[in-house]
Scaffold this motif. Structure first.
Motif, short mmCIF file in Angstrom:
data_model
loop_
_atom_site.label_atom_id
_atom_site.label_comp_id
_atom_site.label_asym_id
_atom_site.label_seq_id
_atom_site.Cartn_x
_atom_site.Cartn_y
_atom_site.Cartn_z
N GLU A 238 0.94 3.91 12.01
CA GLU A 238 1.51 4.83 12.99
C GLU A 238 2.84 4.30 13.53
OE1 GLU A 238 0.38 6.96 17.22
OE2 GLU A 238 -1.20 5.99 16.06
N GLU A 239 2.90 3.00 13.80
CA GLU A 239 4.15 2.40 14.27
C GLU A 239 5.25 2.53 13.22
OE1 GLU A 239 3.04 -1.61 15.18
OE2 GLU A 239 1.82 -1.01 16.90
N LEU A 240 4.91 2.29 11.95
CA LEU A 240 5.89 2.42 10.88
C LEU A 240 6.38 3.86 10.76
CD1 LEU A 240 4.21 0.15 8.19
CD2 LEU A 240 6.36 -0.32 9.38
N LEU A 241 5.48 4.82 10.89
CA LEU A 241 5.88 6.22 10.82
C LEU A 241 6.79 6.58 11.99
CD1 LEU A 241 2.53 7.88 9.74
CD2 LEU A 241 4.63 7.76 8.40
N ASP A 242 6.45 6.09 13.17
CA ASP A 242 7.29 6.36 14.35
C ASP A 242 8.69 5.78 14.16
OD1 ASP A 242 5.26 7.69 15.63
OD2 ASP A 242 4.66 5.99 16.89
N ARG B 75 -7.55 -1.08 -0.55
CA ARG B 75 -7.07 -0.19 -1.63
C ARG B 75 -7.96 1.05 -1.77
NH1 ARG B 75 -2.69 -2.28 -3.75
NH2 ARG B 75 -2.41 -4.53 -3.84
N ARG B 76 -9.28 0.87 -1.61
CA ARG B 76 -10.19 2.01 -1.67
C ARG B 76 -9.91 2.99 -0.53
NH1 ARG B 76 -14.32 3.99 0.80
NH2 ARG B 76 -14.58 2.24 2.22
N ILE B 77 -9.74 2.45 0.66
CA ILE B 77 -9.48 3.31 1.82
C ILE B 77 -8.15 4.03 1.66
CG2 ILE B 77 -8.95 3.28 4.29
CD1 ILE B 77 -11.04 0.97 4.49
N MET B 78 -7.12 3.33 1.19
CA MET B 78 -5.82 3.97 1.03
C MET B 78 -5.87 5.05 -0.04
SD MET B 78 -4.43 2.68 3.54
CE MET B 78 -3.19 3.91 3.40
N LYS B 79 -6.67 4.85 -1.07
CA LYS B 79 -6.84 5.88 -2.09
C LYS B 79 -7.47 7.12 -1.45
CE LYS B 79 -8.94 6.93 -6.49
NZ LYS B 79 -10.11 6.76 -7.30
N GLU B 80 -8.50 6.90 -0.62
CA GLU B 80 -9.15 8.02 0.06
C GLU B 80 -8.18 8.73 1.01
OE1 GLU B 80 -12.74 6.86 2.03
OE2 GLU B 80 -13.64 6.11 0.19
N VAL B 81 -7.37 7.97 1.73
CA VAL B 81 -6.41 8.57 2.66
C VAL B 81 -5.42 9.44 1.88
CG1 VAL B 81 -4.45 8.06 4.19
CG2 VAL B 81 -6.60 6.80 4.45
N ILE C 212 0.86 -1.17 0.00
CA ILE C 212 0.00 0.00 0.00
C ILE C 212 0.90 1.22 0.00
CG2 ILE C 212 -1.95 -1.13 1.14
CD1 ILE C 212 -1.03 0.33 3.72
N PHE C 213 0.37 2.32 -0.49
CA PHE C 213 1.14 3.55 -0.56
C PHE C 213 0.45 4.63 0.26
CE2 PHE C 213 2.49 1.15 -4.18
CZ PHE C 213 3.84 1.43 -4.27
N VAL C 214 1.23 5.26 1.12
CA VAL C 214 0.75 6.39 1.90
C VAL C 214 1.73 7.51 1.66
CG1 VAL C 214 0.23 7.28 4.20
CG2 VAL C 214 -0.21 4.87 3.68
N ALA C 215 1.24 8.59 1.06
CA ALA C 215 2.08 9.74 0.76
C ALA C 215 3.35 9.34 0.02
CB ALA C 215 2.41 10.50 2.04
N ASP C 216 3.18 8.57 -1.03
CA ASP C 216 4.27 8.14 -1.91
C ASP C 216 5.28 7.20 -1.26
OD1 ASP C 216 3.18 9.58 -4.03
OD2 ASP C 216 4.23 11.40 -3.43
N ARG C 217 4.93 6.62 -0.13
CA ARG C 217 5.77 5.62 0.52
C ARG C 217 5.07 4.28 0.48
NH1 ARG C 217 8.99 7.86 5.67
NH2 ARG C 217 10.98 7.67 4.64
#
Length: 97
Positions: free
Chosen positions: A89-93, A29-35, A9-14
């Motif tokens: 959140e854990e991955l971002l931390d 995938r739908r939720i991640m697109k919305e995020v 999955i991609f969040v902010a190009d990561r």
């Protein structure tokens, strides 16, 4: 034990690799697109903030609103989404350390 499949999955190009049930893939995938769309929306509305701020704002919005933008009640997705949001959140931390 249920069979889980790995997906990226991609969040902010990561890219983040997670394991999910096959029947959840379309919803994830739908939720991640919305995020990601919400992150872009926050970038436009609040220029000059850090990318992590936009991500946090989007995730907080999804965690606190009773209905997703798709019109489905979040109650049916909430436990699954909450688990995935916690992992993100854990991955971002970890990236900030």
């Amino acid at each position: 034990m249920e069979q889980l499949i790995p997906v990226n999955i991609f969040v902010a190009d990561r890219s983040y690799r997670i394991k999910i049930k096959p029947e959840e893939e379309e919803e994830v995938r739908r939720i991640m697109k919305e995020v990601n769309e919400k992150i872009i929306e926050f970038k436009t509305a609040y220029a000059g903030k850090d990318l992590q701020d936009y991500i946090a704002m989007a995730l907080i919005m999804y965690a606190t609103h009773p209905v997703t933008s798709g019109g489905k009640a979040q109650a049916s997705v909430a436990p699954f989404l909450q688990e995935k949001l916690q992992r993100l959140e854990e991955l971002l931390d970890e990236q900030l350390k």
